[in-house]
Design an enzyme around this catalytic site. Sequence first.
Site, PDB file in Angstrom:
ATOM      1  N   ASN A  30       0.850  -1.187   0.000  1.00  0.00           N
ATOM      2  CA  ASN A  30       0.000   0.000   0.000  1.00  0.00           C
ATOM      3  C   ASN A  30       0.892   1.246   0.000  1.00  0.00           C
ATOM      4  O   ASN A  30       1.643   1.480   0.951  1.00  0.00           O
ATOM      5  CB  ASN A  30      -0.904  -0.028   1.240  1.00  0.00           C
ATOM      6  CG  ASN A  30      -1.854   1.139   1.285  1.00  0.00           C
ATOM      7  OD1 ASN A  30      -1.458   2.272   1.035  1.00  0.00           O
ATOM      8  ND2 ASN A  30      -3.101   0.886   1.610  1.00  0.00           N
ATOM      9  N   HIS A  36       0.974   6.257   1.684  1.00  0.00           N
ATOM     10  CA  HIS A  36       1.713   7.232   2.493  1.00  0.00           C
ATOM     11  C   HIS A  36       2.912   7.842   1.777  1.00  0.00           C
ATOM     12  O   HIS A  36       3.515   8.787   2.286  1.00  0.00           O
ATOM     13  CB  HIS A  36       2.040   6.642   3.854  1.00  0.00           C
ATOM     14  CG  HIS A  36       0.793   6.385   4.639  1.00  0.00           C
ATOM     15  ND1 HIS A  36      -0.125   7.391   4.904  1.00  0.00           N
ATOM     16  CD2 HIS A  36       0.251   5.255   5.131  1.00  0.00           C
ATOM     17  CE1 HIS A  36      -1.151   6.881   5.563  1.00  0.00           C
ATOM     18  NE2 HIS A  36      -0.955   5.587   5.708  1.00  0.00           N
ATOM     19  N   HIS A  68      -5.625   3.548  -1.768  1.00  0.00           N
ATOM     20  CA  HIS A  68      -6.953   3.871  -1.236  1.00  0.00           C
ATOM     21  C   HIS A  68      -7.302   5.288  -1.683  1.00  0.00           C
ATOM     22  O   HIS A  68      -6.649   6.246  -1.262  1.00  0.00           O
ATOM     23  CB  HIS A  68      -6.901   3.779   0.297  1.00  0.00           C
ATOM     24  CG  HIS A  68      -8.216   3.992   0.972  1.00  0.00           C
ATOM     25  ND1 HIS A  68      -8.369   3.889   2.338  1.00  0.00           N
ATOM     26  CD2 HIS A  68      -9.449   4.303   0.499  1.00  0.00           C
ATOM     27  CE1 HIS A  68      -9.626   4.133   2.670  1.00  0.00           C
ATOM     28  NE2 HIS A  68     -10.307   4.398   1.569  1.00  0.00           N
ATOM     29  N   ARG A 100      -9.433   7.961  -0.952  1.00  0.00           N
ATOM     30  CA  ARG A 100     -10.368   8.355   0.104  1.00  0.00           C
ATOM     31  C   ARG A 100     -11.268   9.476  -0.382  1.00  0.00           C
ATOM     32  O   ARG A 100     -10.893  10.266  -1.249  1.00  0.00           O
ATOM     33  CB  ARG A 100      -9.606   8.813   1.350  1.00  0.00           C
ATOM     34  CG  ARG A 100      -8.801   7.711   2.016  1.00  0.00           C
ATOM     35  CD  ARG A 100      -8.226   8.208   3.333  1.00  0.00           C
ATOM     36  NE  ARG A 100      -9.263   8.355   4.323  1.00  0.00           N
ATOM     37  CZ  ARG A 100      -9.526   7.460   5.280  1.00  0.00           C
ATOM     38  NH1 ARG A 100      -8.792   6.372   5.390  1.00  0.00           N
ATOM     39  NH2 ARG A 100     -10.501   7.650   6.134  1.00  0.00           N
ATOM     40  N   ARG A 145      -7.061  12.758   0.829  1.00  0.00           N
ATOM     41  CA  ARG A 145      -5.956  13.249   1.673  1.00  0.00           C
ATOM     42  C   ARG A 145      -4.587  12.769   1.187  1.00  0.00           C
ATOM     43  O   ARG A 145      -3.587  13.375   1.491  1.00  0.00           O
ATOM     44  CB  ARG A 145      -6.175  12.860   3.130  1.00  0.00           C
ATOM     45  CG  ARG A 145      -6.069  11.381   3.382  1.00  0.00           C
ATOM     46  CD  ARG A 145      -6.145  11.060   4.862  1.00  0.00           C
ATOM     47  NE  ARG A 145      -7.459  11.296   5.411  1.00  0.00           N
ATOM     48  CZ  ARG A 145      -7.902  10.705   6.530  1.00  0.00           C
ATOM     49  NH1 ARG A 145      -7.102   9.904   7.201  1.00  0.00           N
ATOM     50  NH2 ARG A 145      -9.115  10.917   6.985  1.00  0.00           N
ATOM     51  N   GLU A 148      -8.650   0.297  -2.917  1.00  0.00           N
ATOM     52  CA  GLU A 148      -9.533   0.316  -1.747  1.00  0.00           C
ATOM     53  C   GLU A 148     -10.487   1.489  -1.903  1.00  0.00           C
ATOM     54  O   GLU A 148     -10.067   2.595  -2.276  1.00  0.00           O
ATOM     55  CB  GLU A 148      -8.715   0.501  -0.466  1.00  0.00           C
ATOM     56  CG  GLU A 148      -7.754  -0.633  -0.203  1.00  0.00           C
ATOM     57  CD  GLU A 148      -6.861  -0.346   0.995  1.00  0.00           C
ATOM     58  OE1 GLU A 148      -6.956   0.752   1.580  1.00  0.00           O
ATOM     59  OE2 GLU A 148      -6.056  -1.211   1.329  1.00  0.00           O
ATOM     60  N   THR A 153      -8.301   3.604   8.326  1.00  0.00           N
ATOM     61  CA  THR A 153      -9.526   2.798   8.363  1.00  0.00           C
ATOM     62  C   THR A 153      -9.676   2.149   9.741  1.00  0.00           C
ATOM     63  O   THR A 153      -8.830   1.375  10.158  1.00  0.00           O
ATOM     64  CB  THR A 153      -9.478   1.711   7.268  1.00  0.00           C
ATOM     65  OG1 THR A 153      -9.052   2.329   6.058  1.00  0.00           O
ATOM     66  CG2 THR A 153     -10.837   1.087   7.076  1.00  0.00           C
ATOM     67  N   GLU A 167     -10.775  -9.412   3.149  1.00  0.00           N
ATOM     68  CA  GLU A 167      -9.510  -9.042   3.777  1.00  0.00           C
ATOM     69  C   GLU A 167      -9.811  -8.886   5.257  1.00  0.00           C
ATOM     70  O   GLU A 167     -10.626  -8.041   5.648  1.00  0.00           O
ATOM     71  CB  GLU A 167      -8.955  -7.742   3.186  1.00  0.00           C
ATOM     72  CG  GLU A 167      -7.624  -7.369   3.850  1.00  0.00           C
ATOM     73  CD  GLU A 167      -6.915  -6.202   3.160  1.00  0.00           C
ATOM     74  OE1 GLU A 167      -6.998  -6.088   1.915  1.00  0.00           O
ATOM     75  OE2 GLU A 167      -6.280  -5.419   3.891  1.00  0.00           O
ATOM     76  N   HIS A 199      -3.642  -4.488   7.729  1.00  0.00           N
ATOM     77  CA  HIS A 199      -3.793  -3.327   8.602  1.00  0.00           C
ATOM     78  C   HIS A 199      -2.948  -3.486   9.855  1.00  0.00           C
ATOM     79  O   HIS A 199      -3.104  -4.457  10.583  1.00  0.00           O
ATOM     80  CB  HIS A 199      -5.237  -3.038   9.001  1.00  0.00           C
ATOM     81  CG  HIS A 199      -5.466  -1.563   9.183  1.00  0.00           C
ATOM     82  ND1 HIS A 199      -5.038  -0.878  10.281  1.00  0.00           N
ATOM     83  CD2 HIS A 199      -6.017  -0.645   8.359  1.00  0.00           C
ATOM     84  CE1 HIS A 199      -5.332   0.397  10.139  1.00  0.00           C
ATOM     85  NE2 HIS A 199      -5.911   0.575   8.979  1.00  0.00           N
TER      86      HIS A 199
HETATM   87  N1  PXP Z   1      -5.812  -3.006   4.140  1.00  0.00           N
HETATM   88  C1  PXP Z   1      -6.791  -2.073   4.152  1.00  0.00           C
HETATM   89  C2  PXP Z   1      -8.149  -2.480   3.721  1.00  0.00           C
HETATM   90  C3  PXP Z   1      -6.522  -0.748   4.520  1.00  0.00           C
HETATM   91  O1  PXP Z   1      -7.513   0.168   4.534  1.00  0.00           O
HETATM   92  C4  PXP Z   1      -5.196  -0.389   4.867  1.00  0.00           C
HETATM   93  C5  PXP Z   1      -4.874   1.025   5.206  1.00  0.00           C
HETATM   94  O2  PXP Z   1      -5.121   1.835   4.088  1.00  0.00           O
HETATM   95  C6  PXP Z   1      -4.212  -1.396   4.831  1.00  0.00           C
HETATM   96  C7  PXP Z   1      -4.553  -2.701   4.494  1.00  0.00           C
HETATM   97  C8  PXP Z   1      -2.786  -1.104   5.172  1.00  0.00           C
HETATM   98  O3  PXP Z   1      -2.693  -0.791   6.524  1.00  0.00           O
HETATM   99  P1  PXP Z   1      -1.316  -0.286   7.115  1.00  0.00           P
HETATM  100  O4  PXP Z   1      -1.011   1.014   6.463  1.00  0.00           O
HETATM  101  O5  PXP Z   1      -1.582  -0.167   8.578  1.00  0.00           O
HETATM  102  O6  PXP Z   1      -0.286  -1.339   6.788  1.00  0.00           O
END
Ligand code: PXP
Length: 241
Positions: free
Chosen positions: A8, A11, A44, A46, A50, A71, A102, A152, A191
């Site tokens: 992901n 960030h 994602h 959003r 952001r 996402e 999330t 997931e 997550h």
């Molecule tokens: N899976 C989902 C569905 C998420 O919403 C997120 C955060 O955007 C992640 C995984 C990744 O989470 P993390 O950034 O805490 O690794």
Amino acid sequence: MSLELGVNIDHIATLRQARGTIYPNLLDAVTLVEAAGADAITIHLREDRRHIQDADVDAIRKHCQRRLNLELAATDEMVAIACGVMPDDACIVPEKREELTTEGGLDVIGQFDRIQQSTQTLRDAGIRVSLFIEPDVEQIKRVLDVGASVIELHTGTYANATGDAKKYEFERIVGATAFADNLGIQVNAGHGLDYDNTAIIAAIPQIKELNIGHAMIARAVFVGIKQATEEMLAIMEKARL
Ligand code: PXP
């Protein structure tokens, strides 16, 4: 069964948006993450935009060579965007504007009609749908009814817990994984996973894919995104030996 990694990269966009610059370049990140061996790119979009922007989704779709996992919230706007962009996977997540990230999984029981409608539209367009849910058997029982074939499992509560609570949360994930797998549902997880807590989750044999973001981008600040990805893949591989 092999275990896949979706990285992901939200960030990286967070860092860019903090200053409104054009760097760091997300497409460079995609190239490096894929070169390191990741199986999918996860982003994602959003509602408040952001981090990831609409133009990023289009550009990443065109650039990425592996699977793209988008996402999104179960809103008409997001579903329409997904149908236009055509990611390989769409992971429906709950979304609150004020949250930092999330929080919690989807309420498939309470939001059944909306989730079913979004799932149907995405599937009709040819996109595989995954539902981001808590490791809760009652929620899992409704997944096939809404038309999804993938979940997931939210690992955030496990990641944040300590002591006996962590053991309890881990067992919930193991139980929910086995329950869903028996129903023929593909189980992914994500997550809050990091370089310390991922191995034990990766060792759950039925889990097919992990989606990991924040910890990997934080690691990348010191070692680069390619090495951060290689290190996580090594942890996952070792867990499956
Ligand atoms: N899976 C989902 C569905 C998420 O919403 C997120 C955060 O955007 C992640 C995984 C990744 O989470 P993390 O950034 O805490 O690794």
